[in-house]
Design an enzyme around this catalytic site. Structure first.
Site, PDB file in Angstrom:
ATOM      1  N   TYR A 187       0.655  -1.068   0.031  1.00 28.87           N
ATOM      2  CA  TYR A 187      -0.040   0.010  -0.004  1.00 28.87           C
ATOM      3  C   TYR A 187       0.985   1.231  -0.121  1.00 28.87           C
ATOM      4  CZ  TYR A 187      -3.242   3.679   2.041  1.00 28.87           C
ATOM      5  OH  TYR A 187      -4.005   4.563   2.519  1.00 28.87           O
ATOM      6  N   ILE A 221      -8.000   7.935   9.065  1.00 30.93           N
ATOM      7  CA  ILE A 221      -9.225   8.733   9.115  1.00 30.93           C
ATOM      8  C   ILE A 221     -10.120   8.055  10.093  1.00 30.93           C
ATOM      9  CG2 ILE A 221     -10.857   9.640   7.885  1.00 30.93           C
ATOM     10  CD1 ILE A 221      -8.957  10.252   5.699  1.00 30.93           C
TER      11      ILE A 221
HETATM   12  C1  VAH Z   1      -4.754   2.192   6.584  1.00 28.75           C
HETATM   13  N1  VAH Z   1      -6.325   3.860   7.141  1.00 28.75           N
HETATM   14  O1  VAH Z   1      -4.616   2.065   7.708  1.00 28.75           O
HETATM   15  C2  VAH Z   1      -5.263   3.818   6.259  1.00 28.75           C
HETATM   16  C3  VAH Z   1      -4.279   4.733   6.223  1.00 28.75           C
HETATM   17  C4  VAH Z   1      -2.465   5.619   7.423  1.00 28.75           C
HETATM   18  C5  VAH Z   1      -3.336   4.699   7.441  1.00 28.75           C
HETATM   19  O2  VAH Z   1      -3.615   4.658   5.198  1.00 28.75           O
HETATM   20  O3  VAH Z   1      -4.067   1.615   5.791  1.00 28.75           O
END
Ligand code: VAH
Length: 281
Positions: free
Chosen positions: A100, A130
């Site tokens: 990611y 968020i």
């Molecule tokens: C995640 N909510 O946990 C997302 C976000 C910084 C965390 O990018 O993958």
């Protein structure tokens, strides 16, 4: 059609359908929020890379072809174990250790490329975790910070998948939406950074948000059973320096931990039809 306007279901990998809908509705801006998040991405790395990158390429090409203004959500996941963890600077080491995070830092640089090469007005922020009451979380490492509120309102104990002292940068949904719109409504001349702006709201640990909830839900308890997401969280910053966003386009968060806690509990009490005497409801 919804009360807010037209609604279509679209696979972001289906470029010709995306083009049809842009032409059908005369679209002028795209907020590209479709992506596989950090935890789910580690369980399905190839699928995450494919969706996160091909989806972005599709919307970038459309933004170029139709002269659209584009929002690309990056993430603090672009930072890794070699990044300074406290007050992480806007310009610093970005060596993410999740698919990611790798897709987001690659995406930031593709956005800057489309701006420099084709003049595409694509803008971006690095969202922290968020938190909102509007929907359940889906596959992120910060999901605990939403789940914990739901269980507290339902009167259940919660088992947290991160350690009690794991501090992470977070942002309340109301602040995230307002800040994103402020970025997109700013004059192009204000947007000095075309990879992605650091953005922060508040940082807290699972223990701290639990104590904040217990002010209004006495007797609520949390247990800790860290899983693979603890290692992901440890690779991220504990706090973020977002001074560039504040200086360039006036970003300023409103919600602190207590305000967010009261707002979350209040809306979720309405959703679950629960009385919370500690909240005066
Ligand atoms: C995640 N909510 O946990 C997302 C976000 C910084 C965390 O990018 O993958």
């Amino acid at each position: 059609m919804t009360s807010d306007g037209p609604f279509e279901v679209l696979d972001v990998l289906y470029a010709s359908r995306l083009r049809e809908l842009i032409e059908k509705y005369g679209v002028t801006q795209i907020y590209h929020l479709a992506a596989i998040l950090s935890a789910k991405g580690e369980q399905h790395p190839q699928q995450a890379w494919d969706i996160n990158m091909r989806g972005l390429f599709n919307v970038l090409e459309m933004a170029r072809d139709f002269n659209l203004r584009l929002f690309f959500p990056s993430s603090i996941a672009v930072f890794g174990p070699t990044t300074p963890r406290v007050a992480t600077p806007q310009d610093t080491i970005t060596q993410p250790t999740t698919v990611y995070g790798i897709s987001k830092i690659a995406g930031e640089n593709w956005c800057q490329y489309f701006f420099l090469k084709y003049g595409v007005d694509v803008r971006s922020v690095r969202y922290p975790g968020i938190i909102g009451y509007q929907s359940l979380p889906g596959g992120g490492t910060t999901d605990y910070a939403v789940e914990v509120f739901h269980e507290a309102v339902k009167g259940n104990p919660y088992t947290c998948f991160l350690k009690a002292d794991m501090s992470l940068p977070m942002l309340y949904m109301d602040d995230a939406i307002r800040g994103t719109l402020e970025l997109m409504e700013a004059s192009p001349s204000q947007i000095r950074i075309r990879t992605s702006y650091n953005m922060a709201g508040l940082s807290f640990t699972p223990a701290e948000v639990t104590r904040a909830i217990q002010q209004y839900v006495p007797g609520f308890t949390v247990g800790y059973e860290p899983d693979f997401r603890q290692q992901i969280a440890e690779s991220w910053p504990s706090s973020i320096d977002d001074s560039a966003a504040r200086e360039d386009w006036g970003w300023k968060p409103v919600f602190d931990l207590d305000y967010m806690t009261r707002d979350m509990l209040s809306h979720l009490a309405d959703h679950y039809l629960v009385k919370l005497p500690g909240l005066g409801r």
